[in-house]
Design an enzyme around this catalytic site. Sequence first.
Site, PDB file in Angstrom:
ATOM      1  N   SER A 319       0.846  -1.201   0.000  1.00  0.00           N
ATOM      2  CA  SER A 319       0.000   0.000   0.000  1.00  0.00           C
ATOM      3  C   SER A 319       0.884   1.255   0.000  1.00  0.00           C
ATOM      4  CB  SER A 319      -0.901  -0.031   1.228  1.00  0.00           C
ATOM      5  OG  SER A 319      -1.392   1.244   1.490  1.00  0.00           O
ATOM      6  N   TRP A 322       2.219   1.661  -3.404  1.00  0.00           N
ATOM      7  CA  TRP A 322       1.159   2.124  -4.312  1.00  0.00           C
ATOM      8  C   TRP A 322       1.114   3.653  -4.326  1.00  0.00           C
ATOM      9  CZ3 TRP A 322      -3.087   5.253  -3.602  1.00  0.00           C
ATOM     10  CH2 TRP A 322      -4.021   5.282  -4.640  1.00  0.00           C
ATOM     11  N   HIS A 323       1.360   4.255  -3.159  1.00  0.00           N
ATOM     12  CA  HIS A 323       1.265   5.715  -3.072  1.00  0.00           C
ATOM     13  C   HIS A 323       2.367   6.432  -3.851  1.00  0.00           C
ATOM     14  CE1 HIS A 323      -1.630   4.938   0.125  1.00  0.00           C
ATOM     15  NE2 HIS A 323      -2.038   6.163  -0.079  1.00  0.00           N
ATOM     16  N   GLY A 324       3.492   5.780  -4.004  1.00  0.00           N
ATOM     17  CA  GLY A 324       4.544   6.452  -4.758  1.00  0.00           C
ATOM     18  C   GLY A 324       5.773   5.585  -4.893  1.00  0.00           C
ATOM     19  N   PHE A 487      -0.285   9.857  -7.438  1.00  0.00           N
ATOM     20  CA  PHE A 487      -0.271   8.426  -7.185  1.00  0.00           C
ATOM     21  C   PHE A 487      -1.036   7.696  -8.275  1.00  0.00           C
ATOM     22  CE2 PHE A 487      -0.464  10.258  -2.692  1.00  0.00           C
ATOM     23  CZ  PHE A 487       0.878  10.491  -2.695  1.00  0.00           C
TER      24      PHE A 487
END
Lengths: 487, 341
Positions: A319, A322-324, A487
């Site tokens: 996770s 996923w954000h960056g 993102f």
Amino acid sequence: MIFNSLEFLLFFPIIFIIYYSIPFKARNLFLLVSSYYFYSCWDVSYVGLMLISTVITYFSGILIGGTLNVNKKKIYLVISLVANIGILFYFKYYNFLSYSFQYIFSWIDIELAIPNHDFILPVGISFYTFQALSYSIDMYNNKIPPENNFIRYALFVSFFPQLVAGPIEKSKDLLPQFKKKIAFSYDMFKSGMLLILWGLFKKLVIADRLAIFVDDVYDNPSEGNGLILIVATLFYSIQIYCDFSGYTDIAIGVARALGFKLSKNFDTPYFSKNIPEFWRRWHITLGAWFKEYVYFPLGGNRGSRLNMYKNLFIVFAVSGLWHGASWNFVLWGIWHGMYVVLYLGTKKWRDRLVVFLRIDRNSYGHKITQIAVTYFLVCIGWVFFRAKTFVDTKIIFEKIIDTTIWPLFSGELFKHGLNDYEVFNTILMILIMIGLEHINRTKSVVSIINKQAIIYRWSVYFAVIITILLFGVYGDYDASRFIYFQF
Amino acid sequence: MMLAGLYIFNFRQMKKIFFIKAIIFSVLLLGVLLILNTAIKGEIDSYHSKLIYTEKDDVDLLFLGSSRAYHSFDPYLIDDKLKLNSYVIGTPAQAMGETYYVLKEFIKNNTTPKYVVLEAFSLRTIISKDVTLHRVLDGMHPFSLTKIEAIKFYADSIVPKRNKLKLYMRYLFPFYIYHNKLLQKKIKKEPDVYWNSLLSHKGHTPSKQQKLKNKNIVFDYSIAQEEEKTYLYKKTWGFLKRFIQLCNDNNIQLIVVATPYINSKVEEKFSNPRDLSKTLNSLEYYFKKNNVKVLDLNKNYKELSIKKEDFLDFVHVNWQGAEKVSRIFSEWVIDNYDIKK
């Protein structure tokens, strides 16, 4: 095109009028064309990428639904997964991994010659690929029937209100809405417009104002004082909430005005009493996505506790990624994974302590303490999230530990882009927002307003509009982007 | 036919009352925007162009141009010498295009002046920077046709084109960019004091400060004799032609005056009378053809007996300098024109 831009202010009314003026049959096609136009306003070249993802997922869905052979189903699913994850990897993570490998090998004096890209990350790529992935996996698990209508499916992937930053919709929730004949509902329109205004208030009046201070401090953390860095981190916690939830409010409001219902994405997360609860109330649709498509397939909480902790760790690390594409985000994810594991692992001990100290779990004092501790832990996590590099993160924590309270009285607080008026005005706006969102938990503020006589209702609309116009941050040629677009 | 039926059907769904409410709401919203536009004042620099609309006696002689126009010409001294009514409407760094629009709007809202003085610095200013255009247009009425014409010209020439919409918004509703001043406390000077001073001095801003006190300045008289020629920006040239045409169409006698400034190698970027003289030299034929007389005060330092003490800074004269410029200008006009009120 950004929701807080003048272009969108022109785009949306035009779409709205045309949408309700054309026959039902033509509406999906019209929305699809509008959504692609909306997306092309960033960069036309990336429209093709979304189309490729859509076409591959659409046909793999048809093929999965058209066969009873499990092996064949698996092959079609893999094709869809490889295509979508491949697109995501290539455009978002390739450079990150390449740099990481080069860096790691440089430790042992090996120079890796891996070529890097120089293109910009396509906006919203993580959102639409995740939505496409959920469709394929649901198809494979026989949770939904295949969508045979290409336009409807393409619209599911590209529906403009939620295309670039969510909410990440499940196919079973959104696709059926494109099959319905939606008649204009004045109530839906009213509540949709109020949500849009509320979202703009959060974005322009609070998030973008705080961003001035946060950017100034976080861009040069070595020059900042510990206390200023603490204030900047607190401000950032509010900024990112108002930015992202503001975007979501606008997205839900726009969809609602057009007659569609999108999923709730935030539920006053800073009132959470523990970290697992925080994650049930922050970016709800992403959390649900990871739970259903990563955590459960990994085994979820089946098996040993150790296995569950391992699964939770993996989910939070992914996770974070996923954000960056940065190790800071991975660390942020792991940090939260650690909180959750510690929370679950120490439950028995904490329960005993509560009994020993004779603490009433329902008392306000206990609840406020839980909320404060959770907020404090979340804020520590935001340092990883916001800092530009590992080195900056280290500097920030060092300075925070070594802080003094004098800058609070020396006027230092007002030397970082915001003067005293701006700081106090923004704090007032934050308090208003917190108050209204707290009330909203028990009784919908929108429905309270909508029940009022037109004179009061319109007074509220104009009060919000004037507040945004007077105290919002806007006016530059380039409207400020939403944080989650990256993102 | 079928399609038309569906159209009506769908519109009926939305109910007439919705459209009526939407229209009333939009009108009220426009009202709010206009109130905000009036309430949130922009830069005080834009107050100069507001003078276009103030009540005044018929203006015979109008000074236009950059800050050098409103620093250099004192209308009361000139009125006394020439026995007429003069007025100054300059804005900081006003470019030729902006000067054209100011004159156009002035003629629409006032009796046409007999004489217009163009302070020559406008011929050297690049057309048109966002900031200088704002100073002119923000003072104009919200939806004046001249203002819309100016915005359109600017919008057509900007890059990237996608900013066109924002540009219209910024100029038609200046609060769009100035609203931040409310919280940022950026309006430092007292706007009312500045406005009243402008009104009482007929657009002139006499400056008392002497910013050059401790600077060692050597006047270079020789450069004023420069006879070389130089180019004019294409857009400046286009607007100069339109400006002269506007004057001719309205029987206005145009006069071009280059006010003095210090030739300093230290501040050459800002202070270079040589370039201005070259520009005037290159326009000599065109001006003669159009019956436009030119007074280049940078060629008359000695006659002016201008000193360092007469300057506010390298490019503007102070109140003492303004007295000298106004006197010399008035005498020159008496010598060159048959002045009758």
